[in-house]
Design a protein around this motif. Structure first.
Motif, PDB file in Angstrom:
ATOM      1  N   PRO A  60      17.632  -5.254  -1.785  1.00 37.84           N
ATOM      2  CA  PRO A  60      16.663  -4.394  -1.112  1.00 37.84           C
ATOM      3  C   PRO A  60      17.016  -4.183   0.354  1.00 37.84           C
ATOM      4  O   PRO A  60      17.550  -5.071   1.025  1.00 37.84           O
ATOM      5  CB  PRO A  60      15.344  -5.168  -1.249  1.00 37.84           C
ATOM      6  N   VAL A  61      16.707  -3.009   0.834  1.00 38.15           N
ATOM      7  CA  VAL A  61      16.890  -2.650   2.241  1.00 38.15           C
ATOM      8  C   VAL A  61      15.512  -2.704   2.894  1.00 38.15           C
ATOM      9  O   VAL A  61      14.629  -1.906   2.549  1.00 38.15           O
ATOM     10  CB  VAL A  61      17.507  -1.236   2.368  1.00 38.15           C
ATOM     11  N   PHE A  62      15.324  -3.628   3.829  1.00 40.20           N
ATOM     12  CA  PHE A  62      14.032  -3.799   4.477  1.00 40.20           C
ATOM     13  C   PHE A  62      14.055  -3.095   5.829  1.00 40.20           C
ATOM     14  O   PHE A  62      14.607  -3.610   6.808  1.00 40.20           O
ATOM     15  CB  PHE A  62      13.699  -5.286   4.653  1.00 40.20           C
ATOM     16  N   CYS A  63      13.462  -1.901   5.882  1.00 39.67           N
ATOM     17  CA  CYS A  63      13.454  -1.093   7.100  1.00 39.67           C
ATOM     18  C   CYS A  63      12.266  -1.478   7.980  1.00 39.67           C
ATOM     19  O   CYS A  63      11.114  -1.494   7.522  1.00 39.67           O
ATOM     20  CB  CYS A  63      13.356   0.382   6.753  1.00 39.67           C
ATOM     21  N   ALA A  64      12.551  -1.762   9.232  1.00 39.58           N
ATOM     22  CA  ALA A  64      11.480  -2.034  10.186  1.00 39.58           C
ATOM     23  C   ALA A  64      10.731  -0.746  10.490  1.00 39.58           C
ATOM     24  O   ALA A  64      11.338   0.307  10.701  1.00 39.58           O
ATOM     25  CB  ALA A  64      12.053  -2.626  11.471  1.00 39.58           C
ATOM     26  N   ALA A  65       9.404  -0.827  10.506  1.00 41.56           N
ATOM     27  CA  ALA A  65       8.578   0.361  10.734  1.00 41.56           C
ATOM     28  C   ALA A  65       7.281  -0.052  11.416  1.00 41.56           C
ATOM     29  O   ALA A  65       6.913  -1.233  11.444  1.00 41.56           O
ATOM     30  CB  ALA A  65       8.277   1.064   9.409  1.00 41.56           C
ATOM     31  N   ILE A  66       6.618   0.929  11.972  1.00 39.89           N
ATOM     32  CA  ILE A  66       5.277   0.742  12.522  1.00 39.89           C
ATOM     33  C   ILE A  66       4.410   1.881  12.019  1.00 39.89           C
ATOM     34  O   ILE A  66       4.918   2.929  11.615  1.00 39.89           O
ATOM     35  CB  ILE A  66       5.276   0.712  14.073  1.00 39.89           C
TER      36      ILE A  66
ATOM     37  N   ALA B  72      -0.069   3.296  20.467  1.00 39.47           N
ATOM     38  CA  ALA B  72      -1.235   2.914  19.666  1.00 39.47           C
ATOM     39  C   ALA B  72      -0.861   2.117  18.419  1.00 39.47           C
ATOM     40  O   ALA B  72      -1.695   1.386  17.877  1.00 39.47           O
ATOM     41  CB  ALA B  72      -2.032   4.158  19.271  1.00 39.47           C
ATOM     42  N   ILE B  73       0.379   2.261  17.945  1.00 38.30           N
ATOM     43  CA  ILE B  73       0.756   1.579  16.707  1.00 38.30           C
ATOM     44  C   ILE B  73       1.869   0.562  16.894  1.00 38.30           C
ATOM     45  O   ILE B  73       2.338  -0.034  15.913  1.00 38.30           O
ATOM     46  CB  ILE B  73       1.167   2.594  15.606  1.00 38.30           C
ATOM     47  N   TRP B  74       2.312   0.326  18.113  1.00 36.28           N
ATOM     48  CA  TRP B  74       3.449  -0.566  18.347  1.00 36.28           C
ATOM     49  C   TRP B  74       3.200  -1.965  17.783  1.00 36.28           C
ATOM     50  O   TRP B  74       4.102  -2.624  17.281  1.00 36.28           O
ATOM     51  CB  TRP B  74       3.765  -0.625  19.829  1.00 36.28           C
ATOM     52  N   ARG B  75       1.978  -2.441  17.808  1.00 35.95           N
ATOM     53  CA  ARG B  75       1.673  -3.780  17.295  1.00 35.95           C
ATOM     54  C   ARG B  75       1.365  -3.782  15.797  1.00 35.95           C
ATOM     55  O   ARG B  75       1.120  -4.851  15.232  1.00 35.95           O
ATOM     56  CB  ARG B  75       0.489  -4.375  18.061  1.00 35.95           C
ATOM     57  N   GLN B  76       1.372  -2.644  15.162  1.00 33.80           N
ATOM     58  CA  GLN B  76       1.019  -2.538  13.741  1.00 33.80           C
ATOM     59  C   GLN B  76       2.297  -2.388  12.921  1.00 33.80           C
ATOM     60  O   GLN B  76       2.743  -1.296  12.616  1.00 33.80           O
ATOM     61  CB  GLN B  76       0.045  -1.376  13.530  1.00 33.80           C
TER      62      GLN B  76
ATOM     63  N   ASP C 219       0.836  -1.197   0.000  1.00 31.27           N
ATOM     64  CA  ASP C 219       0.000   0.000   0.000  1.00 31.27           C
ATOM     65  C   ASP C 219       0.868   1.243   0.000  1.00 31.27           C
ATOM     66  O   ASP C 219       2.039   1.207   0.402  1.00 31.27           O
ATOM     67  CB  ASP C 219      -0.907   0.021   1.230  1.00 31.27           C
ATOM     68  N   ASN C 220       0.282   2.338  -0.416  1.00 25.52           N
ATOM     69  CA  ASN C 220       0.932   3.637  -0.315  1.00 25.52           C
ATOM     70  C   ASN C 220       0.557   4.286   1.011  1.00 25.52           C
ATOM     71  O   ASN C 220      -0.625   4.315   1.379  1.00 25.52           O
ATOM     72  CB  ASN C 220       0.511   4.530  -1.477  1.00 25.52           C
ATOM     73  N   LEU C 221       1.548   4.798   1.713  1.00 27.95           N
ATOM     74  CA  LEU C 221       1.314   5.358   3.043  1.00 27.95           C
ATOM     75  C   LEU C 221       2.244   6.533   3.262  1.00 27.95           C
ATOM     76  O   LEU C 221       3.399   6.526   2.825  1.00 27.95           O
ATOM     77  CB  LEU C 221       1.564   4.275   4.099  1.00 27.95           C
ATOM     78  N   ARG C 222       1.744   7.556   3.953  1.00 23.68           N
ATOM     79  CA  ARG C 222       2.527   8.769   4.204  1.00 23.68           C
ATOM     80  C   ARG C 222       3.625   8.511   5.234  1.00 23.68           C
ATOM     81  O   ARG C 222       3.416   7.871   6.267  1.00 23.68           O
ATOM     82  CB  ARG C 222       1.607   9.886   4.696  1.00 23.68           C
ATOM     83  N   TRP C 223       4.808   9.069   4.966  1.00 25.61           N
ATOM     84  CA  TRP C 223       5.944   8.941   5.872  1.00 25.61           C
ATOM     85  C   TRP C 223       5.836  10.011   6.952  1.00 25.61           C
ATOM     86  O   TRP C 223       6.106  11.181   6.738  1.00 25.61           O
ATOM     87  CB  TRP C 223       7.235   9.080   5.080  1.00 25.61           C
ATOM     88  N   GLY C 224       5.443   9.576   8.135  1.00 23.02           N
ATOM     89  CA  GLY C 224       5.237  10.460   9.273  1.00 23.02           C
ATOM     90  C   GLY C 224       3.952  10.095   9.987  1.00 23.02           C
ATOM     91  O   GLY C 224       2.951   9.777   9.333  1.00 23.02           O
ATOM     92  N   TRP C 225       3.974  10.117  11.314  1.00 19.94           N
ATOM     93  CA  TRP C 225       2.767   9.783  12.085  1.00 19.94           C
ATOM     94  C   TRP C 225       2.884  10.390  13.478  1.00 19.94           C
ATOM     95  O   TRP C 225       3.977  10.510  14.030  1.00 19.94           O
ATOM     96  CB  TRP C 225       2.594   8.274  12.213  1.00 19.94           C
ATOM     97  N   ARG C 226       1.737  10.765  14.023  1.00 13.00           N
ATOM     98  CA  ARG C 226       1.665  11.202  15.418  1.00 13.00           C
ATOM     99  C   ARG C 226       0.318  10.777  15.963  1.00 13.00           C
ATOM    100  O   ARG C 226      -0.671  10.674  15.219  1.00 13.00           O
ATOM    101  CB  ARG C 226       1.827  12.720  15.519  1.00 13.00           C
ATOM    102  N   PRO C 227       0.227  10.526  17.275  1.00 11.00           N
ATOM    103  CA  PRO C 227      -1.063  10.168  17.868  1.00 11.00           C
ATOM    104  C   PRO C 227      -2.019  11.360  17.859  1.00 11.00           C
ATOM    105  O   PRO C 227      -1.594  12.517  17.729  1.00 11.00           O
ATOM    106  CB  PRO C 227      -0.693   9.748  19.287  1.00 11.00           C
TER     107      PRO C 227
END
Length: 226
Positions: free
Chosen positions: A126-132, A90-94, A57-65
């Motif tokens: 490929p560089v697989f970056c861990a993210a939530i 809120a997103i640690w498990r996602q 999916d396409n998703l914006r880089w940046g997040w805040r609660p």
């Protein structure tokens, strides 16, 4: 990590290295992504898993609660705090993987200018970056505050001359485990803290200062300069 990266291969090139055949639900298209100079707030291709299927999916880089609207949305989360601090609870498990080709860092020079460097895997894989992040699950609609953060670790041990932070990069096997919702959160934290790719996995070279302007794009931005 200074917050600039490249994502120019096609999503199938990234997924092929993960060895997950016939399991991709592709919402980003088949063409090369062609993002040579992606900046924060850019929409990037990410991978996440729901049940037994991988979604692109396409998703914006940046997040805040929702309760932190008075501050800019972070683009990164420090591995030392991400699992236990309130900001990302809120997103640690996602969990997500942000598949990239390389990222950029800037280093101060003796003439007080800043020299950009490109960092990539030495095998050019490929560089697989861990993210939530916060993202729609199948059957739900996107939200205006959807987004993701890349998890970063200390660069001590070989890359401190480039920058003091770098993304937590996982090998393909660990990236699959990270994506799996069945992976316990305790195991996920262990991977972040102790099993990211080592400094010797990477190589780096100087690139043209044109990469400093996020409007500039094209393959010339990743070429080595003397």
């Amino acid at each position: 990590m200074c917050g600039r990266l490249s994502q120019y291969h096609g999503i199938h090139d990234f997924v092929a290295v993960l060895s997950i055949p016939d399991a991709l639900i592709n919402h980003v298209g088949d063409a090369p992504l062609a993002r040579y100079n992606a900046a924060p707030t850019t929409t990037l291709a990410v991978l996440h898993q729901h049940e037994q299927r991988i979604y692109a999916d396409n998703l914006r880089w940046g997040w805040r609660p929702h309760w932190a609207k008075d501050r800019a949305a972070p683009i990164n989360a420090r591995v030392e705090k991400v699992a236990h601090g309130p900001f990302f609870r809120a997103i640690w498990r996602q969990r997500l993987i942000v598949p990239i080709d390389n990222w950029f860092e800037w280093v101060d020079t003796q003439d007080k200018s800043r020299q950009p460097w490109l960092i990539r895997r030495a095998d050019h894989g490929p560089v697989f970056c861990a993210a939530i992040g916060q993202f729609p699950t199948p059957g739900t609609d996107p939200r205006d505050d959807d987004g993701f953060v890349i998890i970063t670790a200390d660069s001590a041990g070989g890359m401190l001359d480039i920058h003091d932070r770098r993304p937590v990069v996982l090998c393909a096997e660990l990236a699959r485990e990270w994506l799996d919702p069945a992976t316990p959160v305790e195991r996920a934290e262990q991977m972040l803290l102790f099993e990211g790719e080592a400094a010797e996995t990477f190589e780096w070279h100087k690139v043209d200062k044109a990469v400093g302007n996020a409007r500039n794009q094209g393959a010339g931005l990743i070429a080595e300069v003397v």
